[in-house]
Design a protein around this motif. Structure first.
Motif, PDB file in Angstrom:
ATOM      1  N   UNK A   5       0.826  -1.210   0.000  1.00 26.42           N
ATOM      2  CA  UNK A   5       0.000   0.000   0.000  1.00 26.42           C
ATOM      3  C   UNK A   5       0.859   1.257   0.000  1.00 26.42           C
ATOM      4  N   UNK A   6       1.878   1.288   0.845  1.00 26.16           N
ATOM      5  CA  UNK A   6       2.759   2.454   0.894  1.00 26.16           C
ATOM      6  C   UNK A   6       3.438   2.708  -0.440  1.00 26.16           C
ATOM      7  N   UNK A   7       3.821   1.635  -1.127  1.00 26.21           N
ATOM      8  CA  UNK A   7       4.564   1.776  -2.379  1.00 26.21           C
ATOM      9  C   UNK A   7       3.753   2.523  -3.421  1.00 26.21           C
ATOM     10  N   UNK A   8       2.461   2.201  -3.553  1.00 24.82           N
ATOM     11  CA  UNK A   8       1.699   2.898  -4.590  1.00 24.82           C
ATOM     12  C   UNK A   8       0.982   4.149  -4.074  1.00 24.82           C
ATOM     13  N   UNK A   9       0.792   4.268  -2.766  1.00 22.84           N
ATOM     14  CA  UNK A   9       0.115   5.447  -2.217  1.00 22.84           C
ATOM     15  C   UNK A   9       1.033   6.672  -2.228  1.00 22.84           C
ATOM     16  N   UNK A  10       2.336   6.474  -2.038  1.00 20.79           N
ATOM     17  CA  UNK A  10       3.264   7.612  -2.004  1.00 20.79           C
ATOM     18  C   UNK A  10       3.166   8.483  -3.264  1.00 20.79           C
ATOM     19  N   UNK A  11       3.242   7.918  -4.477  1.00 24.73           N
ATOM     20  CA  UNK A  11       3.077   8.786  -5.659  1.00 24.73           C
ATOM     21  C   UNK A  11       1.704   9.439  -5.743  1.00 24.73           C
ATOM     22  N   UNK A  12       0.659   8.723  -5.338  1.00 23.07           N
ATOM     23  CA  UNK A  12      -0.687   9.298  -5.411  1.00 23.07           C
ATOM     24  C   UNK A  12      -0.850  10.449  -4.421  1.00 23.07           C
ATOM     25  N   UNK A  13      -0.288  10.302  -3.214  1.00 18.63           N
ATOM     26  CA  UNK A  13      -0.332  11.391  -2.249  1.00 18.63           C
ATOM     27  C   UNK A  13       0.467  12.595  -2.732  1.00 18.63           C
ATOM     28  N   UNK A  14       1.613  12.336  -3.350  1.00 17.92           N
ATOM     29  CA  UNK A  14       2.412  13.435  -3.894  1.00 17.92           C
ATOM     30  C   UNK A  14       1.641  14.163  -4.996  1.00 17.92           C
ATOM     31  N   UNK A  15       0.936  13.407  -5.842  1.00 19.61           N
ATOM     32  CA  UNK A  15       0.127  14.029  -6.891  1.00 19.61           C
ATOM     33  C   UNK A  15      -0.971  14.903  -6.289  1.00 19.61           C
ATOM     34  N   UNK A  16      -1.603  14.401  -5.239  1.00 19.42           N
ATOM     35  CA  UNK A  16      -2.634  15.183  -4.568  1.00 19.42           C
ATOM     36  C   UNK A  16      -2.055  16.450  -3.954  1.00 19.42           C
ATOM     37  N   UNK A  17      -0.885  16.328  -3.351  1.00 20.25           N
ATOM     38  CA  UNK A  17      -0.256  17.500  -2.747  1.00 20.25           C
ATOM     39  C   UNK A  17       0.125  18.559  -3.767  1.00 20.25           C
ATOM     40  N   UNK A  18       0.544  18.112  -4.964  1.00 22.87           N
ATOM     41  CA  UNK A  18       0.947  19.076  -5.993  1.00 22.87           C
ATOM     42  C   UNK A  18      -0.223  19.914  -6.500  1.00 22.87           C
ATOM     43  N   UNK A  19      -1.439  19.433  -6.311  1.00 20.40           N
ATOM     44  CA  UNK A  19      -2.605  20.205  -6.718  1.00 20.40           C
ATOM     45  C   UNK A  19      -2.632  21.554  -6.015  1.00 20.40           C
ATOM     46  N   UNK A  20      -2.124  21.603  -4.786  1.00 19.14           N
ATOM     47  CA  UNK A  20      -2.188  22.819  -3.972  1.00 19.14           C
ATOM     48  C   UNK A  20      -0.904  23.638  -4.031  1.00 19.14           C
ATOM     49  N   UNK A  21       0.076  23.208  -4.844  1.00 20.05           N
ATOM     50  CA  UNK A  21       1.338  23.945  -4.963  1.00 20.05           C
ATOM     51  C   UNK A  21       1.194  25.008  -6.058  1.00 20.05           C
ATOM     52  N   UNK A  22       1.618  26.228  -5.808  1.00 17.76           N
ATOM     53  CA  UNK A  22       1.545  27.263  -6.846  1.00 17.76           C
ATOM     54  C   UNK A  22       2.308  26.864  -8.104  1.00 17.76           C
ATOM     55  N   UNK A  23       1.777  27.241  -9.244  1.00 19.78           N
ATOM     56  CA  UNK A  23       2.330  26.844 -10.529  1.00 19.78           C
ATOM     57  C   UNK A  23       3.764  27.324 -10.726  1.00 19.78           C
ATOM     58  N   UNK A  24       4.135  28.406 -10.074  1.00 21.27           N
ATOM     59  CA  UNK A  24       5.464  28.991 -10.281  1.00 21.27           C
ATOM     60  C   UNK A  24       6.581  28.205  -9.593  1.00 21.27           C
ATOM     61  N   UNK A  25       6.246  27.330  -8.640  1.00 20.53           N
ATOM     62  CA  UNK A  25       7.262  26.598  -7.870  1.00 20.53           C
ATOM     63  C   UNK A  25       7.632  25.298  -8.589  1.00 20.53           C
ATOM     64  N   UNK A  26       8.308  25.441  -9.724  1.00 23.01           N
ATOM     65  CA  UNK A  26       8.650  24.266 -10.521  1.00 23.01           C
ATOM     66  C   UNK A  26       9.608  23.323  -9.802  1.00 23.01           C
ATOM     67  N   UNK A  27      10.517  23.899  -9.012  1.00 22.36           N
ATOM     68  CA  UNK A  27      11.481  23.063  -8.288  1.00 22.36           C
ATOM     69  C   UNK A  27      10.772  22.157  -7.291  1.00 22.36           C
ATOM     70  N   UNK A  28       9.751  22.693  -6.636  1.00 22.84           N
ATOM     71  CA  UNK A  28       8.989  21.895  -5.664  1.00 22.84           C
ATOM     72  C   UNK A  28       8.272  20.744  -6.364  1.00 22.84           C
ATOM     73  N   UNK A  29       7.704  21.019  -7.520  1.00 25.48           N
ATOM     74  CA  UNK A  29       6.975  19.963  -8.247  1.00 25.48           C
ATOM     75  C   UNK A  29       7.908  18.841  -8.675  1.00 25.48           C
ATOM     76  N   UNK A  30       9.031  19.225  -9.242  1.00 23.24           N
ATOM     77  CA  UNK A  30       9.990  18.217  -9.682  1.00 23.24           C
ATOM     78  C   UNK A  30      10.534  17.449  -8.480  1.00 23.24           C
ATOM     79  N   UNK A  31      10.848  18.164  -7.395  1.00 21.26           N
ATOM     80  CA  UNK A  31      11.361  17.500  -6.201  1.00 21.26           C
ATOM     81  C   UNK A  31      10.358  16.538  -5.597  1.00 21.26           C
ATOM     82  N   UNK A  32       9.078  16.928  -5.582  1.00 23.57           N
ATOM     83  CA  UNK A  32       8.048  16.045  -5.033  1.00 23.57           C
ATOM     84  C   UNK A  32       7.941  14.766  -5.845  1.00 23.57           C
TER      85      UNK A  32
END
Length: 522
Positions: A5-32
């Motif tokens: 569960x952890x193995x496949x949930x980690x990318x999905x949680x990261x995708x959900x978190x990126x929804x709330x990241x401002x578009x200008x923070x490209x480094x954060x998106x790539x790092x996540x």
């Protein structure tokens, strides 16, 4: 929360978190994206190391977690691993991390791209881990939809829109056929559960009528076969991969395409033994279209990405042949080829993407002498070509030898043609491509290209090569895990005299002893 569960949930949680990241923070998106997939890869390695080898403990599923969901239909969240999917999850997690690392080429709409990439990675990891037929299918569709969007928006070439339309049409039809087959299977089974192990056990006690099996099996075979690019339904793959962003091609060709093969081994063979024995000889001959015809077409390609696409389609013929053999050594070899090809396809398309970014083209006539300018990338590309040729020392060799030994007794004529088409023709087009792209005088248009500049750019390619070499030199790290579930789950309903090759996997007289497909417990 358990490991699968952890193995496949980690990318999905990261995708959900990126929804709330401002578009200008490209480094954060790539790092996540990088760190989420890195976490999945490390957990997958840990799970693989904790999984037992060839022993009594290797039977059954490990790291199981089940929670009822729709109890009236028997649907539950049910995950776990055995020897068949533990290697696939490991390969998928490593490829996902490598794909995230090479996504530096994306410059526009990075937020959307990384969200879709993480959804794609999480979906296919969830599909491989699922032991419930409902979630098994839903997770795959969850991973498939981003593929269409990523090719249409971030793809390259003048034909990317046509490629998007074609891949959507083909894979949509394949998914629909597979869904009809799965629903028919559930209805005919008469069980009150979607649990894959539960359905297998129920159908062993209450088998489906032969007439129904002969109707359901081809729905699954051709439905999942289209998803895998079974000839003659393969034309979407080379165009789709040549038009896709590098990371998308790596994930789809390396990982997502294996879902259809995995479904045949996990669902079709153990649940529909009568239908399988009826249709597998047809599949054995059909796979020559992949091995021979697609090999011929690959020899005619002038674009390196198209050559890699047809080569990927051709290699799927080995897996289909191993599945069609319906014996232990053949099906085990098929699973090995699936894992090995996952590393190889991701590596090849990742290298193609790097070369394209440096040169602006993959036309082989416009390349040449790149090994002088890019010693690391050139050396890794040669290793990928050698692995694609089935050279001993790489994991592909282990799987292909196992498939050929397994297929020899039931299909000797097909095996001979497969050797010629898959190995001889494959070696010709791969070695000719290496000679054209890497050797000879340096093309003037390539004078400004540079090698991978630092460790971070080299890391994804090094990891994929390491996967091919580690398992190539120590194949029993995986094959010992595969043998037990293949024998006890996939092939248990078949006649031992005709469909079991356990003796071929034992003792010093085993012709495949050097491949790691030998010496299971007596």
């Amino acid at each position: 929360m358990n490991l699968p569960t952890l193995i496949f949930v980690l990318p999905l949680l990261a995708a959900l978190g990126l929804v709330f990241v401002p578009r200008s923070l490209n480094v954060v998106m790539r790092g996540a994206a990088v760190f989420a997939t890195l976490g999945s890869a490390l957990l997958a390695i840990l799970m693989f190391l904790l999984f037992p080898g060839a022993s009594a403990d290797a039977s059954g599923y490990k790291f199981v977690y089940q929670v009822p969901w729709v109890e009236t239909l028997g649907i539950s969240y049910y995950v776990g691993v055995d020897g068949i999917n533990v290697g696939l999850i490991l390969m998928a997690a490593i490829v996902a991390f490598a794909a995230a690392c090479v996504s530096w080429e994306i410059k526009e709409r990075q937020k959307e791209f990384y969200i879709l990439l993480l959804i794609m990675a999480g979906g296919i990891l969830g599909a491989f881990a699922s032991l419930d037929l409902f979630f098994f299918y839903i997770f795959h569709e969850f991973a498939l939809v981003p593929t269409f969007i990523m090719i249409g928006v971030w793809g390259r070439g003048e034909r990317k829109n046509y490629a998007t339309f074609q891949i959507t049409l083909y894979l949509g039809i394949g998914s629909l056929l597979a869904l009809v087959g799965l629903l028919a299977l559930y209805a005919e089974a008469g069980a009150d559960t979607f649990s894959i192990p539960g359905l297998i056990e129920h159908l062993r006690q209450n088998p489906i009528a032969a007439r129904s099996q002969n109707f359901i099996l081809p729905l699954l075979l051709f439905g999942f076969g289209i998803l895998v690019s079974l000839w003659p339904f393969h034309t979407w793959a080379p165009l789709g991969y040549s038009s896709a962003p590098t990371a998308t091609a790596m994930l789809h060709a390396g990982v997502l395409k294996k879902f259809g093969l995995y479904a045949l081994i996990r669902v079709a063979l153990p649940m529909l033994p009568v239908g399988a024995q009826q249709w597998m000889p047809f599949l054995a001959w059909l796979c020559l279209g992949n091995l021979v015809y697609c090999g011929w077409v690959a020899m005619r390609q002038k674009d390196f990405n198209w050559l890699a696409g047809y080569s990927s389609v051709a290699h799927m013929g080995f897996v289909f042949l191993g599945i069609a053999s319906l014996n232990l050594i053949g099906v085990t070899g098929a699973v090995v080829v699936m894992v090995a090809h996952g590393f190889l396809a991701a590596l090849t398309f990742g290298l193609n993407g790097y070369i394209y970014q440096q040169t602006g083209t993959l036309e082989m006539s416009r390349l040449g002498g790149l090994l002088k300018q890019m010693p690391f990338i050139g050396a890794v590309l040669m290793m990928a070509a050698f692995a694609g040729c089935g050279l001993p020392g790489f994991f592909n060799f282990v799987g292909e030898v196992g498939v050929l030994f397994g297929a020899w007794k039931p299909f000797p004529a097909v095996t001979v043609l497969a050797c010629w088409g898959g190995l001889v023709v494959g070696a010709i087009y791969m070695l000719r491509a290496v000679r054209t792209v890497l050797h000879g005088p340096l093309n003037a248009s390539c004078a400004s290209v540079t090698d991978a500049p630092h460790l971070w750019r080299k890391l994804p390619f090094a990891m994929l090569v390491a996967g091919l070499l580690i398992f190539g030199f120590a194949p029993r790290l995986l094959t010992d895990k595969i043998v037990v579930p293949v024998e006890q789950q996939t092939l248990k309903g078949y006649q031992p005299g005709e469909h079991s090759s356990r003796r071929a996997l034992q003792g010093p007289a085993d012709p495949a002893a050097g491949t790691g497909l030998a010496q299971t417990r007596p």
